[in-house]
Design a protein around this motif. Structure first.
Motif, PDB file in Angstrom:
ATOM      1  N   LEU A  77      -5.582   5.601  -1.648  1.00 14.39           N
ATOM      2  CA  LEU A  77      -4.411   4.745  -1.523  1.00 14.39           C
ATOM      3  C   LEU A  77      -4.060   4.102  -2.858  1.00 14.39           C
ATOM      4  O   LEU A  77      -4.933   3.866  -3.702  1.00 14.39           O
ATOM      5  CB  LEU A  77      -4.674   3.638  -0.504  1.00 14.39           C
ATOM      6  CG  LEU A  77      -5.177   4.066   0.879  1.00 14.39           C
ATOM      7  CD1 LEU A  77      -5.467   2.834   1.719  1.00 14.39           C
ATOM      8  CD2 LEU A  77      -4.157   4.971   1.555  1.00 14.39           C
ATOM      9  N   LYS A 113      -3.045   6.239   8.113  1.00 15.38           N
ATOM     10  CA  LYS A 113      -3.849   6.845   7.053  1.00 15.38           C
ATOM     11  C   LYS A 113      -5.074   7.560   7.643  1.00 15.38           C
ATOM     12  O   LYS A 113      -5.646   7.136   8.639  1.00 15.38           O
ATOM     13  CB  LYS A 113      -4.323   5.776   6.059  1.00 15.38           C
ATOM     14  CG  LYS A 113      -3.199   4.947   5.458  1.00 15.38           C
ATOM     15  CD  LYS A 113      -2.197   5.788   4.676  1.00 15.38           C
ATOM     16  CE  LYS A 113      -1.092   4.919   4.075  1.00 15.38           C
ATOM     17  NZ  LYS A 113      -0.066   5.729   3.361  1.00 15.38           N
ATOM     18  N   THR A 126      -8.572   9.328   2.461  1.00 14.67           N
ATOM     19  CA  THR A 126      -7.318   9.277   1.708  1.00 14.67           C
ATOM     20  C   THR A 126      -7.436   8.287   0.555  1.00 14.67           C
ATOM     21  O   THR A 126      -8.053   7.224   0.688  1.00 14.67           O
ATOM     22  CB  THR A 126      -6.158   8.840   2.614  1.00 14.67           C
ATOM     23  OG1 THR A 126      -6.054   9.728   3.714  1.00 14.67           O
ATOM     24  CG2 THR A 126      -4.841   8.817   1.848  1.00 14.67           C
ATOM     25  N   ARG A 177      -6.131   2.309  -7.469  1.00 17.83           N
ATOM     26  CA  ARG A 177      -6.278   3.403  -6.511  1.00 17.83           C
ATOM     27  C   ARG A 177      -7.643   3.278  -5.839  1.00 17.83           C
ATOM     28  O   ARG A 177      -8.663   3.116  -6.517  1.00 17.83           O
ATOM     29  CB  ARG A 177      -6.109   4.752  -7.200  1.00 17.83           C
ATOM     30  CG  ARG A 177      -4.678   4.947  -7.721  1.00 17.83           C
ATOM     31  CD  ARG A 177      -4.498   6.303  -8.402  1.00 17.83           C
ATOM     32  NE  ARG A 177      -4.679   7.425  -7.488  1.00 17.83           N
ATOM     33  CZ  ARG A 177      -3.778   7.845  -6.612  1.00 17.83           C
ATOM     34  NH1 ARG A 177      -2.610   7.212  -6.509  1.00 17.83           N
ATOM     35  NH2 ARG A 177      -4.019   8.876  -5.832  1.00 17.83           N
ATOM     36  N   THR A 236     -10.347   5.545   0.847  1.00 14.73           N
ATOM     37  CA  THR A 236     -10.748   4.945   2.122  1.00 14.73           C
ATOM     38  C   THR A 236     -12.069   5.553   2.604  1.00 14.73           C
ATOM     39  O   THR A 236     -12.474   6.641   2.175  1.00 14.73           O
ATOM     40  CB  THR A 236      -9.685   5.146   3.200  1.00 14.73           C
ATOM     41  OG1 THR A 236      -9.485   6.544   3.402  1.00 14.73           O
ATOM     42  CG2 THR A 236      -8.376   4.493   2.784  1.00 14.73           C
ATOM     43  N   ILE A 261       0.864  -1.184   0.000  1.00 17.58           N
ATOM     44  CA  ILE A 261       0.000   0.000   0.000  1.00 17.58           C
ATOM     45  C   ILE A 261       0.897   1.230   0.000  1.00 17.58           C
ATOM     46  O   ILE A 261       1.760   1.380   0.888  1.00 17.58           O
ATOM     47  CB  ILE A 261      -0.937   0.017   1.229  1.00 17.58           C
ATOM     48  CG1 ILE A 261      -1.913  -1.156   1.174  1.00 17.58           C
ATOM     49  CG2 ILE A 261      -1.707   1.338   1.301  1.00 17.58           C
ATOM     50  CD1 ILE A 261      -2.864  -1.225   2.361  1.00 17.58           C
ATOM     51  N   ASP A 262       0.717   2.072  -1.011  1.00 16.08           N
ATOM     52  CA  ASP A 262       1.561   3.264  -1.170  1.00 16.08           C
ATOM     53  C   ASP A 262       3.039   2.906  -1.129  1.00 16.08           C
ATOM     54  O   ASP A 262       3.863   3.630  -0.546  1.00 16.08           O
ATOM     55  CB  ASP A 262       1.236   4.305  -0.098  1.00 16.08           C
ATOM     56  CG  ASP A 262      -0.131   4.938  -0.293  1.00 16.08           C
ATOM     57  OD1 ASP A 262      -0.671   4.852  -1.416  1.00 16.08           O
ATOM     58  OD2 ASP A 262      -0.670   5.500   0.671  1.00 16.08           O
TER      59      ASP A 262
END
Length: 338
Positions: free
Chosen positions: A188, A182, A186, A202, A205, A164-165
């Motif tokens: 991610l 997070k 946001t 992508r 959240t 993740i990221d």
């Protein structure tokens, strides 16, 4: 003469109409529509498919059974009247193939899911017998997606999250550490592994009591090394829903009396931690269990259990949340011991 001509003409008209009606009937009965038909298939014994080093097929007259669903394109007639087949349901292409991938890719994914279920079922079964199984974490397996979350547009069950990221999420603890930093709302970047390879999606959240969530049900995915050889030949049957049945049969073949001489059908995806997850086609699978004349049908607890009871007739339904619960339920039902 005129009367004879009229009779002949009437006969010709009736013949033409009859041919047209027959042709139409053949078309609607044979030509496929764009929709899919899910049909019951009688439950099958698991033992002929499983080979375990040091194990043997039971000979007590019982047995563990798995159930599957026959899926094919519905004819035009069936698309308007699926009830001509008892226990059948009609589904749109989007419901059968939500990712809109090619039939070849969809089939490959189903077979990959089945192969994973073989390994996990063997690991869970052998661990329940006290054997040492080595499982090396290699990502986070998605077992369910909240249909109301943004993730539902890009993530699917059996996808595996590996980062993740850019931060690796090989274990559940690693995933928790990444998500703790997070903020809700946001977006991610998730690195995903599935039968089609690696990809990046992508996902925005959602806010749950001030905490950022993706909206997923997850389990640990792992590379499994077993202490003994277990082979399962499920042929061209795809999907993970036979995992519970495979695990029960492995334990039975290694000497524990799981079925106590009864015919036991089981369905449910099994996870490495021993949990049992929901599956599709429970209506057809319940009819399939009934047609095989089994004594009891183990199904995932929750909506699967509720729906199975709706179509069970006199068949006993036992909803379970875990493999250990399934073993206990059968032991209690038939007066045996684990």
């Amino acid at each position: 003469m005129r009367r004879l001509a009229r009779v002949l003409l009437s006969g010709q008209v009736l013949f033409v109409v009859g041919v047209a009606v027959l042709g139409f009937a053949l078309i609607v009965a044979i030509v496929p529509s764009h929709k899919y038909l899910f049909l019951p298939d009688p439950a099958h014994p698991v033992a002929p498919l499983v080979r375990v080093t040091g194990g043997s097929d039971p000979t007590d007259g019982g047995g563990i059974y798995f159930v599957d669903v026959q899926t094919r394109k519905a004819t035009i007639l069936e698309s308007f009247a699926p009830s001509i087949h008892k226990g059948a349901d009609l589904y749109s292409p989007a419901a059968v193939n939500p990712q809109n991938v090619s039939p070849i890719t969809l089939r490959a994914e189903d077979l990959a899911d089945m192969r994973r279920s073989h390994d996990v079922a063997a690991a869970v079964a052998l661990r329940s017998l006290g054997e040492k199984v080595r499982a090396t974490p290699n990502g986070i397996l998605i077992t369910g997606v909240d249909p109301d979350a943004p993730a539902a547009a890009v993530l699917y069950p059996n996808d595996v999250i590996v980062a993740i990221d850019g931060a690796p999420t090989i274990t559940l603890n690693a995933l928790a550490r990444v998500m703790n930093g997070k903020k809700p709302g946001t977006t991610l970047s998730l690195s995903i592994r599935n039968a089609r390879g690696l990809s990046t999606v992508r996902v925005k959240t959602v806010n749950h009591n001030g905490q950022a969530l993706i909206g997923l049900a997850i389990e640990q995915d792992a590379t499994i090394v077993l202490p003994r050889k277990v082979s399962i030949d499920s042929g061209d049957i795809g999907g993970p829903s036979a995992g519970l049945a495979f695990a029960l049969d492995i334990v039975e073949e290694l000497g524990r009396d799981v079925d106590h001489g009864h015919k036991v059908a089981a369905t449910g995806e099994i996870f490495l931690g021993g949990g049992v997850g929901p599956i599709g086609g429970i209506k057809q699978k319940t009819y399939g269990a009934r047609r095989a004349g089994v004594d009891v049908f183990l199904v995932p607890a929750g909506e699967n259990g509720t729906e199975a009871r709706r179509y069970a007739g006199s068949l006993k339904i036992i909803p379970v949340k875990s493999f250990q619960q399934a073993l206990r339920a059968l032991a209690t039902l038939y007066g045996g011991t684990q």
